[in-house]
Structures are given as C-alpha cells and as structure tokens.
Scaffold this motif. Structure first.
Motif, short mmCIF file in Angstrom:
data_model
loop_
_atom_site.label_atom_id
_atom_site.label_comp_id
_atom_site.label_asym_id
_atom_site.label_seq_id
_atom_site.Cartn_x
_atom_site.Cartn_y
_atom_site.Cartn_z
N MET A 158 39.25 19.55 52.74
CA MET A 158 39.26 19.61 54.21
C MET A 158 38.79 20.97 54.69
N ARG A 159 38.15 20.95 55.84
CA ARG A 159 37.73 22.18 56.51
C ARG A 159 38.71 22.41 57.66
N ILE A 160 39.39 23.56 57.60
CA ILE A 160 40.50 23.83 58.51
C ILE A 160 40.19 25.07 59.33
N LEU A 161 40.53 25.02 60.62
CA LEU A 161 40.34 26.15 61.51
C LEU A 161 41.69 26.61 62.06
N VAL A 162 41.97 27.90 61.95
CA VAL A 162 43.15 28.51 62.57
C VAL A 162 42.64 29.35 63.74
N VAL A 163 43.14 29.06 64.93
CA VAL A 163 42.72 29.79 66.12
C VAL A 163 43.67 30.95 66.37
#
Length: 428
Positions: free
Chosen positions: A1-6
């Motif tokens: 999975m490609r995960i983004l933390v803002v």
C-alpha cells in the motif's frame, strides 16, 4: 500500500514511523514532513500542505490510505475533499472537526447533550469578557475560539492573568489564533480541580476503539509552572485513569458524543481526543475535544502499540472497528520534549542541532520542529523541536531512559522540563 501522512510535527513523525513498520506499507509519504522524516530511508517527504494540491497529488500517485495528523487541514475540509475525489482518508469531516476548531461549538454541543464539562460563557467583545472576570473572579480558564496549535488556553490563577489572556486573544492575537467565521471570540469557563488526562479513541462513525491512556504536561516549567504550551512531555499509561474511570469516560463522555454527532447529521470518523479533568473522587469532566491524536501523547502511545496500525485504520475507514482489538506493550513509555529557546511565544529558529542520540527499538527521538537547511544540516525550525521517547519497566525506568536521550541532544538554548512523569511517580 501507498500511504500518506499529512502534517509535519512530532505526531506525524510517530505515525509515519509506526505505519512504515507494517508489512502492508510499500511506501509511506509525509506531507510536508520534517527533518526527521527526511532522514528516515523508509519515509519520503512531499513538500505540499495545500488541501487541493494534496488531493490532486494523492490521486495522481494512487495513494491507498491517507492519515491526517494536525488540526488545521481537518478544519480546512481535507477529509471532504479527499472523499469527494474517491480517496480513502481517516479523519473527521470539516463539520465534525468543529469539535476542535470551535471551542464555542464544542461547549454548546456538550451542554445540549449533557456531556459533563465546566460551566462557561462565550464572548466576542473584550469589555464584556473583562466584566465577567471581574464578577466571577479567579482561578478561571480563558480559551480562544479557534485553532491555536495547543497554545490557546490560559489557566488564570489570578484575575490579572485572565484579563491579560482576554486581551491577547481578542485584541492583539499574540497567540496567533486562527479565528472562525464568527471572528475573534473567547470561551471563559470555571476552573476544575483534579488531575488531567488524555483519552484518545478511534471512531468509524458508530464504533469506538480506545487507545492506551496517556497524560501530558502543558506547562513550560518544572512543577507545572509557567505558561501553557502545546505539551512539554507525556507518558502512557496514565495511572489516574483507573478501570473504573475508564468505564465512566466511555459511558458518560465518548459514547454519548459519538451518538450525538451522528444524530445531529455529522457522524464522527477519525481520532477523537477528550482532554479530561479527573476529580479527586474519580468523576471525569471534559476540558476540551481535539479531532486528532495529541502531541506529544502520540509518541509514547505508539511506542507501546504492538498491533499493526495499517489494518486498524483500514477497518476504521470501513466501519469495522467493532471487529478490531489492539495489543499493547505492558511497559511504560515516556517522552520529554526539547523546545527551542524562547518557546512558546518567540521560539528561535535556525539553530543547528549539533548532536542526537542513536535511536533503538525501545528508544526514539521523534522530530517535530526540525528541517534540513541548504547544506543538509539539521536545524531547529519550530518551538517544540524533538520528543525523546523511551520504554521502561515502570515510570522511573522509562523516565531515566528518556532523559538519557535528552542528554545526547546538543542544541543551543534548548529547554525542557526535568520532571516529566512526576504525577505518576507520586502515585507510586
């Protein structure tokens, strides 16, 4: 999975650090990130913070899961924007995030639904607020009605301190509050006696999954003296939250809040943080709601979390939190914040961080206000610079290890408290 933390603070560093440990995480991005996330080979910084730009980038990059750390993008409607674009994101909608973005909304909501909290009044005009303080006296609590990065609360032990806070918030805005549409307002509420604790849960709109309890230290100086800050340290678990108190918080505060938000047409999803005051008789009352994990509470909480966070957050975005359980390290985790000189009102930026201790499985230095300069040097870029966090068999052991990490930091003018965990130690 490609995960983004803002986000780009210590909370986001800890979230990205934990998510990157998952076998399901192929790549973890942090937007905009900080110097610590830039130096971690498992993480990739993305120099974006605008909601629309983040949405477009996430769509182009086929991001599978986005986790929002700080309050500002939630208040700006990032969850609504991502969902409208068909992107999976964990956090509350802009309407639900008013529980944090507007203290006035939150207090009125709690009053409507019988959720235990302090008596309060809301003011838009300084003269009326000053008159109220003159009438009721001190100690009293003054809160900015808007986002203030954890610094918009003044616990005034004297009337003079309350008057000064009112002027700060309503007249010159020295705290940098992001005002709501109604303009500058303050909430003034009764002072509650007791011990504070942080109670953070995950919510999927209907079901609630509590995280480990924690307690932070808001005051700048040892002995809980000095101005309020965003938090100078934290530990988990919080002994003041006994099993009986935990049950009462869930029954009287968390579950009624989640039900009431749904009933009012703004179902709540995301992290929900209830800042509590636990009275000497064990009665919990709500000081405030935050619509994200706390900082610095996140750092010790996630150091204790043994479960893979990715499937938990996937379940939360699918309404399946009732099918999830969490596994916790039985040890205590404690974090000490290293702040820049001049924090909280005028933190000095640009000082080089000359040395850092090595990270390990049981000890981590999470970065908050750091950046890499043009020559690649690590420099302080914000008020709270680092959070030195460690695990130990008890509070004393965790504290000793955390302060050993602090001893390895070299930053000109750095300031930190030397008594993090003192309440837990006093309890034995």
């Amino acid at each position: 999975m490609r995960i983004l933390v803002v986000g780009g603070g210590g909370r986001e560093h800890a979230l990205a650090w934990k998510l990157a440990q998952s076998p399901q995480a192929a790549q973890v991005f942090v937007a905009p990130g900080n110097g610590g996330t830039a130096r971690d080979p498992r993480l990739t910084n993305v120099p974006l913070s605008d909601v629309a730009a983040l949405r477009d980038w996430a769509r182009e990059q086929r991001i599978d899961l986005t986790v929002v750390g700080p309050e500002a993008p939630l208040a700006a409607g990032i969850v609504d924007a991502f969902r409208a674009a068909g992107l999976r994101i964990f956090g509350p909608t802009q309407a639900a995030a008013r529980l944090e973005s507007s203290k006035a909304f939150a207090k009125a909501f709690m009053q409507r639904h019988g959720i235990p909290t302090a008596a309060h009044e809301t003011f838009a005009h300084a003269a009326a607020a000053h008159a109220y303080v003159e009438r009721v006296g001190a100690p009293i609590v003054v809160k900015a009605d808007g986002l203030a990065a954890g610094k918009g609360v003044v616990v005034a032990m004297t009337a003079a301190e309350a008057h000064e806070a009112i002027d700060f918030m309503l007249l010159d805005n020295r705290l940098g509050v992001q005002h709501n549409a109604e303009g500058a307002r303050v909430v003034i509420e009764s002072y509650l006696e007791g011990e504070e604790a942080s109670f953070i849960v995950l919510v999927d709109g209907e079901h609630v999954l509590p995280l480990a309890t924690s307690q932070d230290h808001k005051r700048l100086l040892d002995g809980d003296a000095g101005p309020n800050t965003g938090g100078m340290g934290a530990y988990s678990p919080a002994p003041v939250v006994t099993p009986e108190v935990h049950a009462r918080v869930m029954r009287d505060i968390i579950e009624p809040t989640v039900r009431a938000m749904a009933a009012e047409g703004t179902p709540y999803t995301g992290f929900l943080y209830a800042g509590l005051m636990i009275a000497p008789d064990g009665t919990p009352r709500t000081l405030e709601f935050n619509c994200r994990m706390g900082d610095p509470e996140t750092q010790p909480i996630l150091m204790r979390l043994r479960s893979d966070l990715v499937p938990v957050l996937l379940a939360a975005t699918e309404g399946r939190l009732d099918q999830v359980t969490l596994q916790w390290d039985e040890r205590v985790a404690l974090g000490v914040v290293v702040a820049a000189e001049g924090y909280p009102l005028n933190p000095r930026k640009g000082d080089v961080i000359e040395a850092l201790p090595a990270d390990g499985d049981d000890a981590m230095v999470f970065h908050a206000g750091t950046a890499l300069d043009a020559t690649g040097r690590l420099v302080a870029s914000g008020g709270r610079v680092l959070c030195c966090t460690a695990l130990g068999t008890d509070v004393a052991a965790a504290r000793a290890r955390a302060y050993a990490l602090v001893d390895g930091v070299r930053l000109a003018g750095m300031q930190y408290r030397r008594d993090i965990g003192h309440r837990a130690l006093a309890r034995g």
